[in-house]
Scaffold this motif. Structure first.
Motif, PDB file in Angstrom:
ATOM      1  N   TYR A 149       0.822  -1.206   0.000  1.00  0.00           N
ATOM      2  CA  TYR A 149       0.000   0.000   0.000  1.00  0.00           C
ATOM      3  C   TYR A 149       0.863   1.266   0.000  1.00  0.00           C
ATOM      4  CZ  TYR A 149      -3.404   3.453   1.595  1.00  0.00           C
ATOM      5  OH  TYR A 149      -4.198   4.569   1.718  1.00  0.00           O
ATOM      6  N   LEU A 150       1.893   1.295   0.848  1.00  0.00           N
ATOM      7  CA  LEU A 150       2.774   2.458   0.902  1.00  0.00           C
ATOM      8  C   LEU A 150       3.598   2.608  -0.377  1.00  0.00           C
ATOM      9  CD1 LEU A 150       4.034   2.300   4.605  1.00  0.00           C
ATOM     10  CD2 LEU A 150       2.344   3.861   3.619  1.00  0.00           C
ATOM     11  N   GLU A 151       3.950   1.493  -1.010  1.00  0.00           N
ATOM     12  CA  GLU A 151       4.676   1.559  -2.286  1.00  0.00           C
ATOM     13  C   GLU A 151       3.800   2.167  -3.380  1.00  0.00           C
ATOM     14  OE1 GLU A 151       5.956  -2.455  -2.893  1.00  0.00           O
ATOM     15  OE2 GLU A 151       7.946  -2.098  -2.015  1.00  0.00           O
ATOM     16  N   LEU A 166      -3.045   4.191   7.510  1.00  0.00           N
ATOM     17  CA  LEU A 166      -1.822   4.518   6.770  1.00  0.00           C
ATOM     18  C   LEU A 166      -1.967   5.796   5.953  1.00  0.00           C
ATOM     19  CD1 LEU A 166      -0.793   0.948   5.507  1.00  0.00           C
ATOM     20  CD2 LEU A 166       0.063   2.181   7.504  1.00  0.00           C
ATOM     21  N   ASP A 167      -3.181   6.301   5.820  1.00  0.00           N
ATOM     22  CA  ASP A 167      -3.397   7.526   5.048  1.00  0.00           C
ATOM     23  C   ASP A 167      -2.875   8.764   5.762  1.00  0.00           C
ATOM     24  OD1 ASP A 167      -4.460   6.387   2.819  1.00  0.00           O
ATOM     25  OD2 ASP A 167      -6.539   6.532   3.483  1.00  0.00           O
ATOM     26  N   ARG A 168      -2.563   8.637   7.044  1.00  0.00           N
ATOM     27  CA  ARG A 168      -2.053   9.813   7.764  1.00  0.00           C
ATOM     28  C   ARG A 168      -0.626  10.161   7.361  1.00  0.00           C
ATOM     29  NH1 ARG A 168      -1.839   5.666  11.736  1.00  0.00           N
ATOM     30  NH2 ARG A 168       0.200   5.432  12.763  1.00  0.00           N
ATOM     31  N   PHE A 169       0.029   9.218   6.670  1.00  0.00           N
ATOM     32  CA  PHE A 169       1.378   9.512   6.157  1.00  0.00           C
ATOM     33  C   PHE A 169       1.223  10.130   4.778  1.00  0.00           C
ATOM     34  CE2 PHE A 169       1.883   5.438   8.625  1.00  0.00           C
ATOM     35  CZ  PHE A 169       2.294   6.066   9.787  1.00  0.00           C
ATOM     36  N   VAL A 170       1.475  11.424   4.692  1.00  0.00           N
ATOM     37  CA  VAL A 170       1.187  12.165   3.456  1.00  0.00           C
ATOM     38  C   VAL A 170       2.457  12.516   2.688  1.00  0.00           C
ATOM     39  CG1 VAL A 170       0.107  14.233   2.485  1.00  0.00           C
ATOM     40  CG2 VAL A 170      -0.899  13.122   4.498  1.00  0.00           C
ATOM     41  N   THR A 171       3.434  13.070   3.384  1.00  0.00           N
ATOM     42  CA  THR A 171       4.641  13.524   2.693  1.00  0.00           C
ATOM     43  C   THR A 171       5.490  12.336   2.247  1.00  0.00           C
ATOM     44  OG1 THR A 171       5.968  13.656   4.712  1.00  0.00           O
ATOM     45  CG2 THR A 171       4.655  15.590   4.121  1.00  0.00           C
ATOM     46  N   ILE A 175       6.292   8.714   4.252  1.00  0.00           N
ATOM     47  CA  ILE A 175       5.977   7.421   3.631  1.00  0.00           C
ATOM     48  C   ILE A 175       7.251   6.582   3.481  1.00  0.00           C
ATOM     49  CG2 ILE A 175       5.105   6.282   1.554  1.00  0.00           C
ATOM     50  CD1 ILE A 175       3.302   8.727   1.118  1.00  0.00           C
ATOM     51  N   THR A 176       8.335   7.215   3.032  1.00  0.00           N
ATOM     52  CA  THR A 176       9.607   6.499   2.853  1.00  0.00           C
ATOM     53  C   THR A 176      10.116   5.957   4.179  1.00  0.00           C
ATOM     54  OG1 THR A 176      10.172   7.940   0.991  1.00  0.00           O
ATOM     55  CG2 THR A 176      11.951   6.671   1.982  1.00  0.00           C
ATOM     56  N   GLN A 177       9.999   6.769   5.224  1.00  0.00           N
ATOM     57  CA  GLN A 177      10.466   6.347   6.547  1.00  0.00           C
ATOM     58  C   GLN A 177       9.696   5.127   7.039  1.00  0.00           C
ATOM     59  OE1 GLN A 177       9.962   9.316   9.562  1.00  0.00           O
ATOM     60  NE2 GLN A 177      10.941   8.097  11.165  1.00  0.00           N
ATOM     61  N   LYS A 178       8.366   5.174   6.921  1.00  0.00           N
ATOM     62  CA  LYS A 178       7.544   4.057   7.385  1.00  0.00           C
ATOM     63  C   LYS A 178       7.737   2.820   6.501  1.00  0.00           C
ATOM     64  CE  LYS A 178       5.855   6.202  10.830  1.00  0.00           C
ATOM     65  NZ  LYS A 178       6.330   5.845  12.191  1.00  0.00           N
ATOM     66  N   LEU A 179       7.946   3.059   5.208  1.00  0.00           N
ATOM     67  CA  LEU A 179       8.159   1.943   4.282  1.00  0.00           C
ATOM     68  C   LEU A 179       9.449   1.209   4.614  1.00  0.00           C
ATOM     69  CD1 LEU A 179       7.027   0.507   1.793  1.00  0.00           C
ATOM     70  CD2 LEU A 179       8.261   2.144   0.364  1.00  0.00           C
ATOM     71  N   ASN A 180      10.515   1.955   4.851  1.00  0.00           N
ATOM     72  CA  ASN A 180      11.797   1.336   5.227  1.00  0.00           C
ATOM     73  C   ASN A 180      11.687   0.617   6.571  1.00  0.00           C
ATOM     74  OD1 ASN A 180      13.029   2.281   2.903  1.00  0.00           O
ATOM     75  ND2 ASN A 180      13.758   4.172   3.863  1.00  0.00           N
ATOM     76  N   LEU A 181      10.921   1.213   7.473  1.00  0.00           N
ATOM     77  CA  LEU A 181      10.720   0.588   8.781  1.00  0.00           C
ATOM     78  C   LEU A 181      10.020  -0.758   8.653  1.00  0.00           C
ATOM     79  CD1 LEU A 181      10.857   1.020  11.947  1.00  0.00           C
ATOM     80  CD2 LEU A 181       8.513   1.888  11.742  1.00  0.00           C
ATOM     81  N   LEU A 182       8.970  -0.787   7.827  1.00  0.00           N
ATOM     82  CA  LEU A 182       8.208  -2.028   7.646  1.00  0.00           C
ATOM     83  C   LEU A 182       9.023  -3.072   6.888  1.00  0.00           C
ATOM     84  CD1 LEU A 182       4.681  -0.581   6.788  1.00  0.00           C
ATOM     85  CD2 LEU A 182       5.307  -1.874   8.831  1.00  0.00           C
ATOM     86  N   LYS A 183       9.801  -2.638   5.896  1.00  0.00           N
ATOM     87  CA  LYS A 183      10.620  -3.593   5.139  1.00  0.00           C
ATOM     88  C   LYS A 183      11.696  -4.217   6.027  1.00  0.00           C
ATOM     89  CE  LYS A 183      10.086  -1.889   0.413  1.00  0.00           C
ATOM     90  NZ  LYS A 183      10.764  -1.304  -0.763  1.00  0.00           N
TER      91      LYS A 183
END
Length: 256
Positions: A149-151, A166-171, A175-183
């Protein structure tokens, strides 16, 4: 002879199936090994000319039952113990620290624990499996779906199955920070799950091969041994049949 491409496809298919689950590969290879070991024993007895045919009638069924016990008990015990270990991880009862810390960032004050958060977030995605059943709520599902979803958001692709949490992450930075965290959490989780899968598979195989299987095999071996001994006793104790056939007419002239 199969082409090289065909062989490569088979190898790649096996690799994709087991690359994230070495424990499953150990269980399947062990079961296949037990099966071919039992099959070789059966073929050896069937083709051995030094073994009486009457004994083969008892020995071959005994070996078939041994093979079934070896494969059945080994696979059942190993799979049950491994699934238990996988469930503890997937339901967040046991988690590596990096994965736990990453998932904790998505937990709301209303959530009592990580599992409750995962259940809520999985319902938010509203994704169904191909067979129409609801998506199973577990750690792998949450990580896979959230990353996809973030990708989609960061690549500005059409968003499928939106999730309000997850829609609260806008910038782009958020999004990149949370994506790297989840990966990173996903990589750590898969590694931990793979390691625990191997440990549980090995422990279960030791339990099965050294404790459960020998007991079951002894019971069946005693059963077939008693049948064989009883059959031999019946052969020995069979009453002799006297010959009452009359002599040919030619010998009648020798009567005194």
């Amino acid at each position: 002879m199969p082409s090289v491409n065909c062989f490569d496809k088979i190898i790649n298919g096996i690799w994709k199936r087991y690359e994230n689950d070495a424990g499953k590969s150990l269980i399947h290879l062990g079961a296949v090994g037990w099966f071919f070991s039992g099959l070789a024993q059966i073929v050896m007895i069937a083709g051995n000319k030094n073994i009486d045919k009457k004994e083969k009638k008892f020995l071959i069924p005994q070996e078939i039952s041994d093979c079934a016990i070896n494969v059945g008990l080994y696979y059942t015990i190993c799979q049950t113990i491994k699934k238990t270990g996988d469930k503890l991880l997937e339901k967040a009862y046991v988690l590596p620290k990096k994965t736990f810390d990453a998932l904790s960032e998505f937990k709301k004050p209303s959530h009592k624990n990580i599992l409750e958060m995962i259940n809520d977030e999985t319902r938010n995605f509203k994704i169904n499996q191909p067979n129409g059943k609801k998506l199973q709520a577990n750690v792998s599902t949450f990580l896979d779906t959230s990353i996809k979803y973030l990708e989609q958001k960061i690549n500005k692709l059409p968003v499928q199955n939106p999730n309000p949490s997850l829609d609260r992450f806008v910038t782009t930075e958020e999004i990149t920070q949370k994506l790297n965290l989840l990966k990173g959490a996903q990589k750590n989780f898969v590694k931990c799950k793979n390691g625990i899968g191997v440990l549980t598979a090995v422990a279960a195989s030791v339990l099965s091969c050294n404790i459960m299987t020998p007991v079951a095999r002894n019971i069946t071996a005693n059963y077939f041994q008693k049948k064989l001994l009883k059959h031999k006793e019946n052969e020995i104790n069979r009453p002799a049949v006297s010959c009452t056939t009359r002599l040919p007419q030619t010998f009648q002239i020798f009567k005194i």
